[in-house]
Scaffold this active site. Structure first.
Site, PDB file in Angstrom:
ATOM      1  CG  HIS A  23     -21.072  25.140  27.631  1.00  0.00           C
ATOM      2  ND1 HIS A  23     -20.627  25.781  26.511  1.00  0.00           N
ATOM      3  CD2 HIS A  23     -21.071  23.829  27.318  1.00  0.00           C
ATOM      4  CE1 HIS A  23     -20.369  24.902  25.554  1.00  0.00           C
ATOM      5  NE2 HIS A  23     -20.642  23.698  26.030  1.00  0.00           N
ATOM      6  CG  ASP A  38     -20.393  29.143  26.407  1.00  0.00           C
ATOM      7  OD1 ASP A  38     -20.193  28.469  27.424  1.00  0.00           O
ATOM      8  OD2 ASP A  38     -20.485  28.629  25.260  1.00  0.00           O
TER       9      ASP A  38
END
Ligand code: UDP
Length: 497
Positions: A22, A125
């Protein structure tokens, strides 16, 4: 004068999630924003920042307006040793829970920073669902960063919506994913466990999916030529804007130094020299790179099968193996294997962490065995490499379908069960040595099938290079997004709604 200028500059805060799959693309994207004139702040904790701070400092010293804003990770409160802040460092479910608990406790200090810094936009995110409300309070756009393919987001959306896997007579029967422009078949065993049956993880993921719908738009590390059908489908299905700005690793890490240091500490530089010597001694496109990403755990039995599968194939390889697997290997199997491979020069073992971009970019590398993590896929196809697909968990089985059925640049090794990465049992063998050796022969051999796959992968590699150049789609999307955010800032300053 300068402060006035920075006051007028668009200020975007990035909030990454601490796991390489990520974080790497988000940091690269943040750097691209800064390279295109945006004032960028990345909020993160100390141990996480140490993995990329050098790159940020280099960018800053080159004149870009980018910095990290550090906050304290509550290690003591959640009962973790100092410095354990990364999801990839969890060795048990208990530890994973503690890291996630620590991450959830960061919400208040991050929100306080939002209030202090008053950014014009938050790029967050996908895992931080709470930032929807935080952005709404500030009256600014919240952009959801999706860390996988358009394809997987569409596949997952339609499976969640229509549940085509319910009521099949068995978990090994195939179903077709509804709503997609290609006929894509899967078995229930290949979709994430939490989606197969209702369990608590559904409640964990649901707020995240809902938060996408409530976002200003979604950022993808992908590009138009790669999955245009799914880019289009996702725009109509999710009902919000999206921008494909990838491949960000190729765009943000153009020189070798960046490729070596991306996502790791400096001392690895010395080991890279030995690795490069080994690669330099090999013929072009003759080496297979084998990596299962940053989270995957393998049983000892599976490691033995991979070792023999690679040894029995007729191709050289680099294999990234966890240091822990060596430490837990009482019989010394891996040590013996490494010695044999060193002697024959057939294989090169990298313990723990590889400079992946550097290896993929080397002319001697000819293919990759991948667990189908989206970043590894993009990094490989950016340099035109075909792949052996070995999905393990999460959305990786969808990505395999994109590679094998849609793009036709992947050879399936035969992985059948989607299993949460920390719950692999000791006796868990999913793929036998014969199947591994067979897939290697197909990918690295000189059959017509292999040649055609290689040509298709090279074409995609060329498209990946074009899309991030001026005039390319990803380039255009990034500039267009930044311009749009600037106009929003201006309208807000003028008091417009
Ligand atoms: N990576 C690396 N060295 C390694 C393993 C992984 O640099 O030894 C990087 C890789 O280049 C990619 C990321 O870590 O950027 C892994 O992301 P991916 O989506 O491929 O898989 P995940 O780790 O999330 O399963």
């Amino acid at each position: 004068m300068e402060s006035q200028e920075s006051h007028h500059k668009l200020h975007v805060i990035f909030v990454p999630y601490p796991t390489p799959g990520h974080m790497n693309p988000m940091i690269d994207t943040a750097r691209l924003f800064a390279q295109h004139g945006v004032n960028v702040t990345i909020i993160t904790t100390h141990a996480i920042a140490s993995t990329f701070q050098k790159t940020i400092d280099t960018d800053f010293n080159s004149g870009y307006s980018i910095k990290t804003q550090l906050i304290h990770f509550p290690s003591a409160q959640v009962g973790l040793p100092h410095g354990v802040e990364n999801i990839k460092d969890a060795t048990s479910l208990e530890m994973l829970r503690k890291i996630n608990h620590g991450i959830s406790m960061l919400q208040d200090p991050i929100e306080a920073l939002f209030q202090d810094l008053q950014p014009d936009c938050i790029v967050t995110d996908m895992m931080h669902a709470w930032t929807v409300e935080a952005a709404a309070k500030l009256g600014i756009p919240r952009i959801y960063y999706y860390s996988s393919s358009y394809f997987s987001n569409c596949a997952s959306h339609f499976i969640r919506k229509y549940r085509p896997h319910d009521n099949l007579v068995s978990d090994t029967h195939k179903f077709t994913i509804p709503g997609l422009p290609h006929t894509i078949e899967m078995t229930p065993l290949q979709i994430p466990e939490w989606l197969r049956e209702k369990n608590s993880a559904k409640d964990y993921f649901e707020p995240m999916f809902k938060s996408e719908e409530r976002s200003y738009g979604t950022l993808y590390n992908s590009f138009h030529e790669l999955e245009s059908d799914y880019e289009k489908l996702s725009k109509t299905t999710m009902g919000i804007k999206s921008w494909g700005v990838g491949p960000v690793s190729a765009w943000a890490n153009m020189d070798d130094d960046r490729k070596t240091i991306r996502g790791q500490r400096e001392e690895l530089g010395k080991e890279s020299a030995e690795l490069l010597n080994w690669l330099n001694s090999k013929q072009n496109e003759s080496v297979l790179y084998v990596s299962f990403g940053s989270l995957t755990r393998l049983s000892h039995e599976q490691i033995v099968e991979i070792a023999y599968g690679l040894e029995n194939s007729s191709h050289s390889f680099i294999w990234v193996v966890r240091e822990n697997d060596k430490n837990e290997d009482k019989e010394g199997f891996l040590q013996d294997f490494e010695e044999r491979m060193k002697e024959s020069k057939k294989g090169y073992i990298i313990w723990n962490w590889a400079p992946q971009l550097l290896i993929l970019d080397h002319p001697a590398t000819g293919g990759i065995v991948t667990h189908c993590g989206w970043n590894s896929i993009l990094e490989s196809l950016s340099v035109g490499l075909p792949m052996i697909t070995w999905p393990m968990f999460a959305e990786q089985f969808y990505n395999e379908k994109l590679l094998v059925d849609v793009l036709k640049i992947g050879v399936c090794v035969g992985s059948k069960v989607n299993k949460f990465w920390l719950s692999i049992g000791e006796d868990h063998v999913v793929v036998r040595r014969e199947d591994i050796a067979k897939a290697v022969e197909i990918l690295m051999g000189s059959s017509q099938e292999s040649k055609e796959m290689r040509i298709r992968a090279k074409k995609l590699g060329d498209a990946a290079k074009r899309t991030i150049e001026e005039g390319g789609d990803s380039y255009y999307n990034l500039i267009q997004l930044i311009d749009e955010l600037k106009s929003l800032k201006k309208s807000k300053a003028n008091g417009e709604k």
